[in-house]
Motif scaffolding. Structure first.
Motif, PDB file in Angstrom:
ATOM      1  N   PHE A 104      -5.289  18.045   6.682  1.00  0.00           N
ATOM      2  CA  PHE A 104      -4.720  17.128   5.684  1.00  0.00           C
ATOM      3  C   PHE A 104      -3.612  17.789   4.874  1.00  0.00           C
ATOM      4  CE2 PHE A 104      -9.043  15.491   6.331  1.00  0.00           C
ATOM      5  CZ  PHE A 104      -8.737  14.193   6.667  1.00  0.00           C
ATOM      6  N   GLU A 105      -3.197  18.977   5.268  1.00  0.00           N
ATOM      7  CA  GLU A 105      -2.214  19.725   4.495  1.00  0.00           C
ATOM      8  C   GLU A 105      -0.933  18.916   4.323  1.00  0.00           C
ATOM      9  OE1 GLU A 105      -1.386  23.503   6.129  1.00  0.00           O
ATOM     10  OE2 GLU A 105       0.091  24.010   4.603  1.00  0.00           O
ATOM     11  N   GLY A 106      -0.433  18.944   3.125  1.00  0.00           N
ATOM     12  CA  GLY A 106       0.847  18.302   2.871  1.00  0.00           C
ATOM     13  C   GLY A 106       0.738  16.851   2.464  1.00  0.00           C
ATOM     14  N   GLY A 107      -0.381  16.233   2.693  1.00  0.00           N
ATOM     15  CA  GLY A 107      -0.509  14.826   2.337  1.00  0.00           C
ATOM     16  C   GLY A 107      -0.755  14.652   0.850  1.00  0.00           C
ATOM     17  N   VAL A 108      -0.370  13.495   0.318  1.00  0.00           N
ATOM     18  CA  VAL A 108      -0.669  13.165  -1.076  1.00  0.00           C
ATOM     19  C   VAL A 108      -1.458  11.863  -1.048  1.00  0.00           C
ATOM     20  CG1 VAL A 108       0.245  12.598  -3.331  1.00  0.00           C
ATOM     21  CG2 VAL A 108       1.390  14.294  -1.921  1.00  0.00           C
ATOM     22  N   PHE A 109      -2.700  11.947  -1.468  1.00  0.00           N
ATOM     23  CA  PHE A 109      -3.587  10.796  -1.334  1.00  0.00           C
ATOM     24  C   PHE A 109      -3.873  10.205  -2.706  1.00  0.00           C
ATOM     25  CE2 PHE A 109      -4.438  13.817   2.065  1.00  0.00           C
ATOM     26  CZ  PHE A 109      -4.147  13.023   3.168  1.00  0.00           C
ATOM     27  N   ALA A 110      -3.685   8.918  -2.805  1.00  0.00           N
ATOM     28  CA  ALA A 110      -3.909   8.235  -4.084  1.00  0.00           C
ATOM     29  C   ALA A 110      -5.322   7.662  -4.104  1.00  0.00           C
ATOM     30  CB  ALA A 110      -2.900   7.119  -4.262  1.00  0.00           C
ATOM     31  N   ALA A 111      -5.951   7.768  -5.258  1.00  0.00           N
ATOM     32  CA  ALA A 111      -7.311   7.235  -5.403  1.00  0.00           C
ATOM     33  C   ALA A 111      -7.450   6.586  -6.769  1.00  0.00           C
ATOM     34  CB  ALA A 111      -8.348   8.336  -5.239  1.00  0.00           C
ATOM     35  N   LYS A 112      -8.416   5.720  -6.864  1.00  0.00           N
ATOM     36  CA  LYS A 112      -8.670   5.042  -8.130  1.00  0.00           C
ATOM     37  C   LYS A 112     -10.071   5.408  -8.591  1.00  0.00           C
ATOM     38  CE  LYS A 112      -9.142   0.544  -9.040  1.00  0.00           C
ATOM     39  NZ  LYS A 112      -8.976  -0.887  -8.781  1.00  0.00           N
ATOM     40  N   LEU A 113     -10.189   5.768  -9.856  1.00  0.00           N
ATOM     41  CA  LEU A 113     -11.500   6.082 -10.420  1.00  0.00           C
ATOM     42  C   LEU A 113     -11.862   4.989 -11.417  1.00  0.00           C
ATOM     43  CD1 LEU A 113     -10.631   9.752 -10.940  1.00  0.00           C
ATOM     44  CD2 LEU A 113     -12.814   9.140  -9.982  1.00  0.00           C
ATOM     45  N   THR A 114     -13.054   4.462 -11.295  1.00  0.00           N
ATOM     46  CA  THR A 114     -13.515   3.432 -12.212  1.00  0.00           C
ATOM     47  C   THR A 114     -14.718   3.958 -12.966  1.00  0.00           C
ATOM     48  OG1 THR A 114     -12.901   1.891 -10.496  1.00  0.00           O
ATOM     49  CG2 THR A 114     -14.115   1.008 -12.366  1.00  0.00           C
ATOM     50  N   PHE A 115     -14.605   3.989 -14.292  1.00  0.00           N
ATOM     51  CA  PHE A 115     -15.674   4.573 -15.097  1.00  0.00           C
ATOM     52  C   PHE A 115     -16.569   3.478 -15.664  1.00  0.00           C
ATOM     53  CE2 PHE A 115     -12.256   7.574 -15.024  1.00  0.00           C
ATOM     54  CZ  PHE A 115     -12.897   8.772 -14.821  1.00  0.00           C
ATOM     55  N   PRO A 116     -17.858   3.704 -15.678  1.00  0.00           N
ATOM     56  CA  PRO A 116     -18.768   2.730 -16.293  1.00  0.00           C
ATOM     57  C   PRO A 116     -18.712   2.864 -17.817  1.00  0.00           C
ATOM     58  CG  PRO A 116     -20.002   4.621 -15.573  1.00  0.00           C
ATOM     59  CD  PRO A 116     -18.579   4.871 -15.167  1.00  0.00           C
ATOM     60  N   ILE A 140      -5.106  12.216  14.067  1.00  0.00           N
ATOM     61  CA  ILE A 140      -5.205  11.077  13.145  1.00  0.00           C
ATOM     62  C   ILE A 140      -4.930  11.526  11.711  1.00  0.00           C
ATOM     63  CG2 ILE A 140      -6.755   9.322  12.219  1.00  0.00           C
ATOM     64  CD1 ILE A 140      -8.209   9.330  14.865  1.00  0.00           C
ATOM     65  N   ALA A 141      -5.464  12.710  11.370  1.00  0.00           N
ATOM     66  CA  ALA A 141      -5.260  13.226  10.022  1.00  0.00           C
ATOM     67  C   ALA A 141      -3.772  13.425   9.752  1.00  0.00           C
ATOM     68  CB  ALA A 141      -6.017  14.541   9.855  1.00  0.00           C
ATOM     69  N   HIS A 142      -3.057  13.967  10.753  1.00  0.00           N
ATOM     70  CA  HIS A 142      -1.618  14.165  10.555  1.00  0.00           C
ATOM     71  C   HIS A 142      -0.904  12.844  10.361  1.00  0.00           C
ATOM     72  CE1 HIS A 142      -1.477  18.398  10.823  1.00  0.00           C
ATOM     73  NE2 HIS A 142      -2.049  18.450  12.028  1.00  0.00           N
ATOM     74  N   GLN A 143      -1.380  11.840  11.095  1.00  0.00           N
ATOM     75  CA  GLN A 143      -0.774  10.508  10.907  1.00  0.00           C
ATOM     76  C   GLN A 143      -0.980  10.018   9.481  1.00  0.00           C
ATOM     77  OE1 GLN A 143      -2.434   7.922  13.824  1.00  0.00           O
ATOM     78  NE2 GLN A 143      -1.336   8.891  15.517  1.00  0.00           N
ATOM     79  N   THR A 144      -2.221  10.186   8.990  1.00  0.00           N
ATOM     80  CA  THR A 144      -2.462   9.704   7.630  1.00  0.00           C
ATOM     81  C   THR A 144      -1.640  10.490   6.622  1.00  0.00           C
ATOM     82  OG1 THR A 144      -4.377  11.147   7.403  1.00  0.00           O
ATOM     83  CG2 THR A 144      -4.815   8.901   8.093  1.00  0.00           C
ATOM     84  N   VAL A 145      -1.470  11.788   6.906  1.00  0.00           N
ATOM     85  CA  VAL A 145      -0.637  12.593   6.001  1.00  0.00           C
ATOM     86  C   VAL A 145       0.778  12.039   5.969  1.00  0.00           C
ATOM     87  CG1 VAL A 145       0.464  14.839   5.748  1.00  0.00           C
ATOM     88  CG2 VAL A 145      -1.983  14.714   6.191  1.00  0.00           C
ATOM     89  N   ARG A 146       1.307  11.773   7.148  1.00  0.00           N
ATOM     90  CA  ARG A 146       2.682  11.245   7.203  1.00  0.00           C
ATOM     91  C   ARG A 146       2.753   9.895   6.493  1.00  0.00           C
ATOM     92  NH1 ARG A 146       2.913  13.591  12.224  1.00  0.00           N
ATOM     93  NH2 ARG A 146       2.314  11.700  13.337  1.00  0.00           N
ATOM     94  N   LYS A 147       1.718   9.104   6.709  1.00  0.00           N
ATOM     95  CA  LYS A 147       1.703   7.784   6.104  1.00  0.00           C
ATOM     96  C   LYS A 147       1.632   7.883   4.582  1.00  0.00           C
ATOM     97  CE  LYS A 147      -0.489   3.388   7.161  1.00  0.00           C
ATOM     98  NZ  LYS A 147      -1.702   2.805   7.726  1.00  0.00           N
ATOM     99  N   SER A 148       0.818   8.857   4.121  1.00  0.00           N
ATOM    100  CA  SER A 148       0.659   8.994   2.679  1.00  0.00           C
ATOM    101  C   SER A 148       1.957   9.425   2.020  1.00  0.00           C
ATOM    102  CB  SER A 148      -0.442  10.002   2.373  1.00  0.00           C
ATOM    103  OG  SER A 148       0.032  11.315   2.611  1.00  0.00           O
ATOM    104  N   LEU A 149       2.819  10.100   2.795  1.00  0.00           N
ATOM    105  CA  LEU A 149       4.105  10.518   2.237  1.00  0.00           C
ATOM    106  C   LEU A 149       5.165   9.457   2.432  1.00  0.00           C
ATOM    107  CD1 LEU A 149       4.056  14.212   3.424  1.00  0.00           C
ATOM    108  CD2 LEU A 149       3.652  13.335   1.142  1.00  0.00           C
ATOM    109  N   GLY A 150       4.776   8.349   3.058  1.00  0.00           N
ATOM    110  CA  GLY A 150       5.732   7.258   3.246  1.00  0.00           C
ATOM    111  C   GLY A 150       6.709   7.517   4.362  1.00  0.00           C
ATOM    112  N   LEU A 151       6.316   8.360   5.343  1.00  0.00           N
ATOM    113  CA  LEU A 151       7.237   8.643   6.456  1.00  0.00           C
ATOM    114  C   LEU A 151       6.960   7.729   7.639  1.00  0.00           C
ATOM    115  CD1 LEU A 151       7.090  12.527   6.244  1.00  0.00           C
ATOM    116  CD2 LEU A 151       8.928  11.023   5.499  1.00  0.00           C
TER     117      LEU A 151
END
Lengths: 165, 616
Positions: free
Chosen positions: A49-61, A154-165
């Protein structure tokens, strides 16, 4: 003074802005509502997953930190411990008492000692070392175990996708 | 866009219908009659009315809430669907008096319900929002006032309608609005509490408790209302299927509230009685409370694992979990103070002139510590040992096996010199003697100082001196057992005396009684092991029958003495030592049960004393 959950979240936000851990950015989506956070996690180095930037949402109770927050990746990510809809399945996000997989000892569950920073660091280490024994995404776990080359691809694909490439 | 189209479409249609009627009849009254007679026109008018209601709702939302948040909207839609389903179910019950007016009343009910839900969400949001503007307060208060007025009005209306015209659908409305009024009351209490909290600079510790009790009380009222409604409906009409879901939910909420209150009370009681306040030095040593990440200035509690938290944080955590947040030590199942420092602040009301009672009164026997080392009391003795299953007690027996073996070793046990822990710890606080004026127990013979290999060898034979050596060894065991029995009796007197003291000392009784129980169980196992060690002695000389009865005589003497009230004594004629050991293990079992019963009783007494003493 406002509620204790709000105060604690503000304190954590301040802490995260003052000493940001490497590879992690997190903060409330909206200053009006501290109970929804957005986090950006960079893929750990020397992993697929190196190089990827993954966005996540945290929801607090509303009773945070007595109950754990929920975390959900908003981008595509193929990982044994992340459900296909993006929900993260790690033990420190589970309140003691509920055990979706039936294997976690209470020692690794949520407690008020944990924090957003610790959660995100755990997620980073989870990205680096998937736990295929308690798979949230069975496909991913199977691929990880049996066909590592395919998983990396697949991981490399997601990395590329996460960077918008 | 779609709603705009719908609005204008329905407006245009209405205008068309009205214009058409007027064109045809030319006068006001005939055209009204025409419209009411024609079904299509009425349908158009109903749609128009529905659109008007929605527009009205939007207007009110704009006035009272401004923009709705996404979560609020989601909630509203989800709950609306359930409510619509239930309304349809209600229609089936009242199909006889189905009329436009009836539908209108249900629509109005639904309309007001929506605003109650929104108000609830909005007030809950207060706790999450960092800034509460004046506009928020004005809006909330005016909304609450408006809703309260409409609820009261409709309840009133339903009441008089039912009085005058008998039971009808107004019954349902009456109860629905009564429930809504309770919801409103709950929201209002929450609003007041949040407002007070916001105005206050310091965190308000008791707010959570007030909230909890409000929920409990209002939950109870709601459950009663639903029960009443159910009973009346079953009597007058039929089973109200449409009320089952909300009724179930209300009961669940009430049960949860009840559970929370119980847990919270227990947490508070535990904190007040079991855990000491943190001292200023400890507070200065630790910086922030790990739960709320705030400075710890005052009202902090220290857990047995030495972790310090705010009292209020700890209380809300204990409501969910009974473990230390930091190290996850189980608080409920090992809450006994493990040091005198922990025990004494727990009973601050103890009269000062009373000599501090050491938590382990075993220390009362200064001449005897070596024989029954403190090792026999596991430092984390499970509190449930008295009521524990055989499994746990056998485990304590096995754990105390080695210790009791070491006991007899220090005096005379020749058999396992290798596996003895040389009494690694003898806590210093066990040393101070007690001033209860008890006679010292018999001391084992002073000249008998451990067994060497020679002595061991001395017993391995069939000569007279070998036998003598064995008998001597057994006598020493006998002496030790006598001493143990004496000790037990002294414990009981100590415990009963302390039970007579005022309630402040009951916590010490607790801690005192516990080691007693464990010590007792270790004693009994001690007896068992010393007996079971007998076949090992007897094994080398199976042919020797002449002196054998001697052996068993001594043994049984020991057993018989340790339990003076025992009636199931072996009759003494069991020649085989194996048999003996079996019997004595049975005896040990019986004895253990008795001791358990005894310690149970003591616990109960301590508990009742405790409950009676601490106002809660």
């Amino acid at each position: 003074m406002a509620g204790s959950a709000l105060k604690r979240l503000m304190a954590e936000y301040k802490q995260l802005t003052l000493n940001p851990p490497e590879g992690i950015v997190a903060g409330p989506v909206d200053e009006e509502n501290f109970f929804e956070w957005e986090a950006l996690i960079t893929g750990p180095e020397e992993t697929c997953f190196e190089g990827g930037v993954f966005a996540a949402k945290l929801t607090f109770p509303s009773d945070y930190p007595l109950s754990p927050p929920k975390m959900k990746f908003t981008c595509d990510i193929f990982h044994p411990n992340i459900y296909s809809d993006g929900r993260v399945c790690i033990s420190i996000l589970h309140a003691p008492g509920d055990d979706p997989m039936g294997y976690e000892s209470s020692a690794e569950r949520w407690s008020p000692v944990q924090s957003v920073e610790k959660i995100l660091l755990s997620v980073v280490s989870m990205l680096a070392e998937p736990n295929d024994e308690s798979a949230a995404n069975v496909d991913a776990a199977k691929t990880w175990r049996d066909n590592r080359a395919r998983f990396n691809e697949i991981a490399h694909q997601t990395v590329r996708k996460s960077l918008g490439l | 866009m779609k709603s705009l189209l719908l609005t204008f479409g329905s407006l245009a249609l209405t205008a068309g219908v009205v214009a058409n009627a007027y064109m045809q009849n030319k006068q006001f009254y005939p055209s009204v009659v025409y419209i009411t007679k024609s079904s299509p026109s009425m349908a158009v008018l109903y749609v128009q009315a529905f659109v008007c209601v929605i527009l009205m709702g939007k207007l009110m939302r704009k006035i009272f809430f401004g923009q709705l948040r996404a979560a609020e909207m989601e909630h509203l839609i989800e709950r609306s669907w359930y409510a619509v389903t239930e309304t349809c179910l209600a229609f089936t019950v009242f199909r006889d008096d189905f009329s436009p007016r009836f539908v209108a009343l249900f629509t109005l009910l639904l309309f007001l319900k929506c605003f109650h839900w929104l108000a609830e969400d909005r007030i809950d949001y207060m706790e999450r929002s960092p800034i509460i503007s004046w506009l928020f307060h004005i809006r909330a208060l005016s909304l609450l006032a408006f809703l309260a007025c409409s609820d009261v009005f409709f309840i009133n209306h339903a009441y008089y309608h039912t009085l005058i015209k008998g039971a009808s659908v107004q019954l349902v409305f009456g109860f629905e609005y009564a429930i809504l009024l309770m919801v409103l009351l709950h929201i209002f209490v929450k609003y007041v509490l949040h407002t007070v909290d916001v105005q206050n600079e310091n965190p308000w510790e008791n707010k959570a408790i007030y909230l909890l009790y409000t929920e409990l009380l209002l939950g109870f009222i709601k459950v009663v209302l639903y029960m009443l409604f159910l009973a009346i409906m079953v009597k007058v009409h039929t089973f109200p299927l449409f009320a089952i879901r909300p009724m179930y939910l209300t009961m669940r909420v009430f049960k949860k509230a009840l559970n929370d209150v119980v847990m919270s009370r227990r947490a508070i009681r535990n904190m007040n009685t079991l855990y000491p306040d943190a001292t200023p030095e400890e507070l200065s040593a630790s910086d922030v409370c790990i739960i709320c990440r705030e400075e710890m200035v005052s009202s902090c509690k220290k857990l047995p694992c030495n972790h310090i938290f705010h009292k209020s944080c700890l209380r809300s955590w204990f409501q969910r979990q009974q473990s230390c947040p930091t190290c996850r030590m189980d608080i409920i199942h090992s809450p006994r103070p493990q040091s005198p420092q922990a025990a004494q602040p727990a009973a601050p009301a103890a009269p000062p002139q009373q000599p501090p009672v050491p938590p382990f009164p075993a220390a009362a026997f200064p001449g005897f510590p070596a024989a029954f080392p403190g090792a026999a009391w596991p430092p984390q003795h499970p509190p449930a040992s008295s009521s524990a299953s055989v499994a746990s007690s056998t485990s304590t027996t096995t754990t105390s096996f080695s210790t009791s073996a070491s006991t007899s070793d220090t005096a005379n046990n020749p058999f396992m010199p290798g596996m003895m822990p040389p009494m690694p710890f003898m806590p210093p606080f066990m040393m101070p003697p007690m001033s209860f004026g008890m006679s010292p127990p018999p001391v084992p013979p002073a000249d008998f100082s451990g067994l060497t290999d020679e002595e061991l060898r001395a017993m391995e034979g069939e000569e007279r001196e070998n036998l003598e050596a064995r008998v001597q060894c057994l006598r020493n065991i006998h002496t030790l057992l006598d001493a143990a029995m004496l000790q037990i009796q002294q414990y009981t007197t100590v415990v009963s005396r302390m039970g007579g003291l005022d309630t402040a000392s009951t916590s010490t009784v607790w801690s005192a009684e516990r080691p007693t129980a464990s010590a007792m169980s270790s004693k009994s196992s001690n007896i068992a092991t010393s007996n079971s060690s007998d076949p090992m002695m007897a094994a080398p000389n199976p042919v020797d029958t002449s002196n054998k009865p001697d052996d068993s005589e001594v043994l049984e003497g020991a057993v018989g003495y340790t339990v003076p009230t025992e009636t199931v004594l072996p009759s003494g004629e069991s020649g085989a030592a194996q048999q003996d050991s079996e019997d004595s293990s049975e005896l040990g079992e019986i004895r253990r049960r008795r001791l358990e019963k005894f310690s149970n009783k003591m616990q109960e007494q301590a508990k009742t004393d405790n409950n009676g003493g601490t106002p809660d």
